[in-house]
Design a protein around this motif. Sequence first.
Motif, short mmCIF file in Angstrom:
data_model
loop_
_atom_site.label_atom_id
_atom_site.label_comp_id
_atom_site.label_asym_id
_atom_site.label_seq_id
_atom_site.Cartn_x
_atom_site.Cartn_y
_atom_site.Cartn_z
N UNK A 357 0.83 -1.20 0.00
CA UNK A 357 0.00 0.00 0.00
C UNK A 357 0.87 1.26 0.00
N UNK A 358 2.01 1.21 0.68
CA UNK A 358 2.90 2.36 0.70
C UNK A 358 3.53 2.61 -0.68
N UNK A 359 3.75 1.55 -1.43
CA UNK A 359 4.28 1.73 -2.78
C UNK A 359 3.28 2.47 -3.67
N UNK A 360 2.00 2.18 -3.47
CA UNK A 360 0.96 2.91 -4.21
C UNK A 360 0.94 4.37 -3.79
N UNK A 361 1.01 4.61 -2.48
CA UNK A 361 1.00 5.98 -1.96
C UNK A 361 2.24 6.73 -2.44
N UNK A 362 3.40 6.07 -2.37
CA UNK A 362 4.64 6.72 -2.77
C UNK A 362 4.69 7.08 -4.23
N UNK A 363 3.92 6.37 -5.06
CA UNK A 363 3.90 6.64 -6.50
C UNK A 363 3.02 7.83 -6.85
N UNK A 364 2.20 8.30 -5.91
CA UNK A 364 1.33 9.45 -6.17
C UNK A 364 2.19 10.71 -6.29
N UNK A 365 2.06 11.40 -7.40
CA UNK A 365 2.91 12.57 -7.66
C UNK A 365 2.05 13.68 -8.26
N UNK A 437 -9.83 9.17 -0.87
CA UNK A 437 -9.01 9.67 0.24
C UNK A 437 -9.56 9.17 1.57
N UNK A 438 -10.82 9.44 1.85
CA UNK A 438 -11.47 8.92 3.05
C UNK A 438 -11.32 9.74 4.30
N UNK A 439 -10.53 10.82 4.26
CA UNK A 439 -10.33 11.60 5.49
C UNK A 439 -10.06 13.06 5.16
N UNK A 440 -10.89 13.61 4.28
CA UNK A 440 -10.72 15.00 3.86
C UNK A 440 -11.27 15.92 4.94
N UNK A 441 -10.44 16.82 5.43
CA UNK A 441 -10.82 17.80 6.44
C UNK A 441 -9.79 18.92 6.43
N UNK A 442 -10.09 20.02 7.06
CA UNK A 442 -9.23 21.21 6.96
C UNK A 442 -7.87 20.99 7.60
N UNK A 454 -1.84 21.63 -0.19
CA UNK A 454 -1.40 20.26 -0.36
C UNK A 454 -2.27 19.32 0.46
N UNK A 455 -2.85 18.31 -0.18
CA UNK A 455 -3.69 17.34 0.51
C UNK A 455 -2.82 16.26 1.14
N UNK A 456 -2.98 16.02 2.41
CA UNK A 456 -2.16 15.02 3.11
C UNK A 456 -3.02 13.87 3.61
N UNK A 457 -2.36 12.85 4.15
CA UNK A 457 -3.00 11.68 4.76
C UNK A 457 -3.79 10.83 3.77
N UNK A 458 -3.47 10.93 2.49
CA UNK A 458 -4.18 10.09 1.52
C UNK A 458 -3.60 8.67 1.56
N UNK A 459 -4.44 7.69 1.29
CA UNK A 459 -4.01 6.30 1.24
C UNK A 459 -3.84 5.63 2.58
N UNK A 460 -4.28 6.26 3.67
CA UNK A 460 -4.04 5.69 5.00
C UNK A 460 -5.28 5.01 5.59
#
Length: 620
Positions: A357-365, A437-442, A454-460
């Motif tokens: 799963x981290x390889x998928x997240x790490x490939x997001x650019x 994403x599943x956890x979009x918030x300010x 920048x959107x963070x915490x995606x893929x977790x």
Amino acid sequence: MKLNSNIICFSLLSWTTLLVTANSDLASDRAALLALRAAAGGRSLLWNLSSSACNWTGVHCVQSRVVELRLPGNGLSGQLPIAIANLTMLRTLSLRFNALSGPIPSGIAELTSLRNLYLQGNQFSGDIPASLFSLQNLIRLNLANNNFTGTIPGGINNLTRLATLYLENNRLSGPIPDIVLPKLVQFNVSFNQLNGSIPKGLSGKPKTAFEGNFLCGEPLVSCNGTGNSDSGTKLSGGAIAGIVVGGVFLVLFILITLLFLCKKKSAKKTETRNIIVPPRQSEVGTPADKATGAKNLVFFGNTSRVFDLEDLLKASAEVLGKGTFGTAYKATMEMGVVVAVKRLKDVKVSEKEFKEKMEVVGAMDHPNLVPVRAYYFGGEEKLLVFDYMPMGSLSALLHGNRGAGSTPLNWNRRCAIALGAARGIAYLHSKGPEIAHGNIKSSNILLSTSYDAGVSDFGLVQLTSPTSTPNRVDGYRAPEVTDARTVSQKSDVYSFGILLLELLTGKAPTHAILNEEGVDLPRWVQSIVREEWTAEVFDPELQRNQNVEQDMVKLLQLAVDCTVQHPDMRPEMSEMITRIEELHRHSQERETDQIHDADDGSSERTYSVDAGGPPSSAKD
């Protein structure tokens, strides 16, 4: 010629008299507003006292007189001053969702032009003053969600123009008077302590308008032929005992809940600094292991390997915040490199699945994603390393310090942040229909020094236990999501809609801030749009911007479209980008025009607002 001169002199004298009178009246209005500002504490009203009162946030004037005062949700407290009665030309007074207390001053009878009075969501107490019923121009009266006691006065029938009467969630008692108001459309007295039969003239109102009382008759249960007698509402001894026991349990539950919240808040205040707990020595591995990369940081792509796990563990760490998936730290290493580190909690997947799963997240650019640079997986510790975003989160800027020296978020910046966040989320969605994403918030929208989002915490989401997501995310969660891991792209759209509402209103959604009160944003916005002019929903800081109301209303409509209950009716993120890009382009063009106009010495352009004005229900 002599006659013409006399006419001119008389005209000048008349105009001078009118101007002096207007200035005097506006001075009286200004003094009343300042008295309100001094008496009602809480968050200071953002008024520039060196300018005309007609330019103050929430104040609207016609012919140099204050005719509207709208200050919803401004943290006002204390009692209304008697001086409020000096606003003699006031037609709309909205102080909803504050913490005002005490009685309504009797001087309110002086506001003879008043048509709309919105005081719901405060802590007003005492009887409903009879002085209110001398305001014969009143069309809408909302006193819901306060602490009013006593009876509903029969003088309510003096308000022959009244179309809205909301008195729910107070402590009113006694029977409902025989209300005969031909224009009354909206009516609610639910959840008080009223008894007796419902007057025949109100029998056509919905059941919800009367529930939570001791009432009978249409549209509720029959009064057994007792007419207006109170005998049909008497309770048996068993029923009374049940109510008493239930009340005791309710009080105990509230006390336990308050003690629990106070304890958590105290624990939060004491923890101002923490460090990243180093993994056990067996997890770090030997020098030989490190040489092969075993049990060390795993870097993605072309990320510079200027530090390793040992450097990270030696770094000074500052807590940035606790989120859904763990605690975030600012780590400053000895060589001066600064990164953000997230220490994950409740990870329930195997190392193999975690790596995949981290390889998928790490490939997001994408420029609007906060990239994951490296990760560490150990028996007790799982760490993620991100770029450090120096401006922090959107949540901190929106809900942090707004006093002197704070960073203002004007319309242009908020529009750009919304566009950047939309682009980042749309990029995630483009990677497959199952990716959300599943956890979009300010607090997961981080900002660079140039306010790029920048959107963070995606893929977790898929890495954590379904029980690990705290309730405070519920303010953003789509109604169809019952398990934190069963999210979809449409539920992301809902969360993004809440984010847009937060950007526009400046208010945090319910449970979004731990141990702090929030607002059910979709319901709150809909109630204001339904009852009053849409402009009242916007953050006071946004109202400083000129000529942007039309664009703000368009973004508000987009947010409402995103937060509809049925997922299939929500727009796609690609459509969102197109619509927000148009608003952002308009904003940039306006800014350029204003700069050019200033260079030319000419006045700024103005834009007419042809949409988003008062809904039909708010027109007189």
